[in-house]
Each structure stands twice: as C-alpha cells, then as structure tokens.
Write an enzyme that holds these catalytic residues in place. Sequence first.
Site, mmCIF file in Angstrom:
data_model
loop_
_atom_site.group_PDB
_atom_site.id
_atom_site.type_symbol
_atom_site.label_atom_id
_atom_site.label_comp_id
_atom_site.label_asym_id
_atom_site.label_seq_id
_atom_site.Cartn_x
_atom_site.Cartn_y
_atom_site.Cartn_z
ATOM 1 N N GLN A 1 0.739 -1.339 -0.049
ATOM 2 C CA GLN A 1 -0.091 0.294 0.128
ATOM 3 C C GLN A 1 0.929 1.016 -0.124
ATOM 4 O O GLN A 1 1.953 1.337 0.227
ATOM 5 C CB GLN A 1 -0.929 0.246 1.189
ATOM 6 C CG GLN A 1 -0.258 -0.006 2.708
ATOM 7 C CD GLN A 1 -0.994 -0.126 3.477
ATOM 8 O OE1 GLN A 1 -1.157 0.692 4.511
ATOM 9 N NE2 GLN A 1 -1.823 -1.545 3.664
ATOM 10 N N ARG B 1 -4.345 0.512 -2.176
ATOM 11 C CA ARG B 1 -3.741 -0.746 -2.248
ATOM 12 C C ARG B 1 -3.245 -0.945 -3.589
ATOM 13 O O ARG B 1 -4.047 -0.897 -4.593
ATOM 14 C CB ARG B 1 -4.890 -1.723 -1.791
ATOM 15 C CG ARG B 1 -5.286 -1.746 -0.280
ATOM 16 C CD ARG B 1 -5.950 -2.999 0.111
ATOM 17 N NE ARG B 1 -7.191 -3.063 -0.304
ATOM 18 C CZ ARG B 1 -8.376 -2.244 0.437
ATOM 19 N NH1 ARG B 1 -7.981 -1.893 1.544
ATOM 20 N NH2 ARG B 1 -9.598 -2.238 0.090
ATOM 21 N N HIS C 1 -0.104 5.833 1.075
ATOM 22 C CA HIS C 1 -0.774 6.842 1.466
ATOM 23 C C HIS C 1 -0.504 8.272 0.572
ATOM 24 O O HIS C 1 0.687 8.505 0.292
ATOM 25 C CB HIS C 1 -0.420 7.255 2.893
ATOM 26 C CG HIS C 1 -0.586 5.805 3.629
ATOM 27 N ND1 HIS C 1 -1.918 4.993 3.647
ATOM 28 C CD2 HIS C 1 0.009 5.340 4.409
ATOM 29 C CE1 HIS C 1 -1.710 4.020 4.423
ATOM 30 N NE2 HIS C 1 -0.710 4.115 4.892
#
Length: 287
Positions: free
Chosen positions: A80, A177, A82
């Site tokens: 993942q 993801r 951010h």
Amino acid sequence: MIHVPSIGYIFYINHMKLEPYLSTKIWGWEKWNLSCHPDGKSKIENGPYKGMYFADIVDNPESFPILIKIINSKSRLSIQVHPDDEYARIFEKDNGKSECWYILDAGENGTLVVGLKEKLSRHEIHGLIDAGVLESYLNTIDIASGDFIYIPTGTIHTINAGIRLIEVQQSSNVTYRLYDWGRPRELHIEKSLDVIDYEASAVCGKVDSFQRLKTPHFTVEKLCTKRSYEGHTEDKFHSYTVAEGSGHLVDEYGNVVELSAEDTIFIPEYMSYTIFGDMTLIKAYGY
C-alpha cells in the site's frame, strides 16, 4: 484546542485516558487509541467527560494533527501507499497520511516492507503489477522490538505477519492498495501510481537509536521513566502511549490515572503533570 462542553457547569480541563475504537481487519485488528477521525472515534475513560467522544471536546477535530493506533497483524497487510495532504484533500476530502511505527513485538525474524529496492518509474511499477512480480522489487527490512520506522507519504510499504506496533500518524483513513495477496478487496492502482514518491525524496525507514523524530505534521519522542518524570505542556498538548511497563500519572490538580501497556493518555495545553513508574512511553504531539 480543547473546549468545555455545556453540561450544566464548568469543569477545569484535566488529563484524559482514552478508550480505543476497535477496528477488525481481514489481516488482524487495529485499536484507534487516540482518534478524532469520523471513521473511528476514541472515547474518554475518566474524569468529568467520561463516556464522551474525544472529538466532541476538541475544537476543529478535523484539524487534529495525530491519530494513534495499536496494530496487530495476524497476516500481512496489503502492499500500500498513502497520499499527501494536497492529493487526499482533493480526491478523498481527508488528510494525507504520514506515519511511523514503534515495534512492540516482532516475534522471531520479523520483517516489514519499506520502499523499493531501486527507483522505478510509474510505467515500470505498473508493468510489475500487471506481471504479478511487484513483490520481488520490495525492500524488506528486519525488525525487532524497540525499533522505530518512519513512513512518509508516497512510500510503498506493508506490515508483515506477526507484528504488533504503536502507530503515530496524521489523522487520516486513506490507504491505496497496490496488491493484496489475492484477497477479495478493492485495489487502487491508478491512485497509488498517482501518489508514489518515485524519487524517494523523503527519508524513510528505520531510525537508528531513536529518541525523537520531528516531521512536518507531528513530533514523536521515546521516553523511559525511572521512578518519576515531570512535564508541562505549555502551548502544545502531549499524548503518551505505554510501550512497556506500568505506572500512573498525577496532574497539577492531584488527579491520578493508572497506566499499563498500550494505554494512551492525552494531556491538554498549559498543564503540569508527573509520571511515576518504570515505563517506556511513546510521546506524540503536534508539530
């Protein structure tokens, strides 16, 4: 930062021990120990505001700078990334998500993924995802209890199985993801590719001999108390999460709260306090 709700008469603002919001996951669970985020609000466990949401006594909770979690990974999380504040606010109406981890338990041979082994372009990463070989290019690091890791926005990462940690992050719930090990959850390939830091412009990874990390969004410190420690918040709140040990805190009004492993306490501005006990604490506050 803190306002007094109208409940009939005025109390002084005292320290607050927090009751976590529990978020169960396909890979384990998270306890949101200190959270104003609407997706999971912690509650106040002591004092005159016991039972209220912490967010309800904070001015502008959407601007509160941190969210503190305990994470327990029974299996590995997704690969993942951010976004930063600009991207998250435009596309998600949320904050960006820089984060850091203090490792509580890594078991034997614990590992994390932090970044890639080499710089790759958007096109190259997309090709690796399509070919199902992205895992081979991930930078895996060995970890042990007491290690501290910084994950700025744009850094590809994951927590592998068997890890328990304290996470201090921006107040955000945005995760994109790239790959999820075949589990039936939504992927966010294009958004992930939008926000990856391809130049690795921010320093990330393990912080050697960690004592203090100041980021653009929050500051985190490690504090080891032996018998007692005196503090004062001045114009910034303090929060403490117990990594190890037990003890208690006494504020300037004589109020006492017991502390044990994985508890989080919030101390508002302009308050003196003393912490007693033999503990390792993770202290976090706004930048």
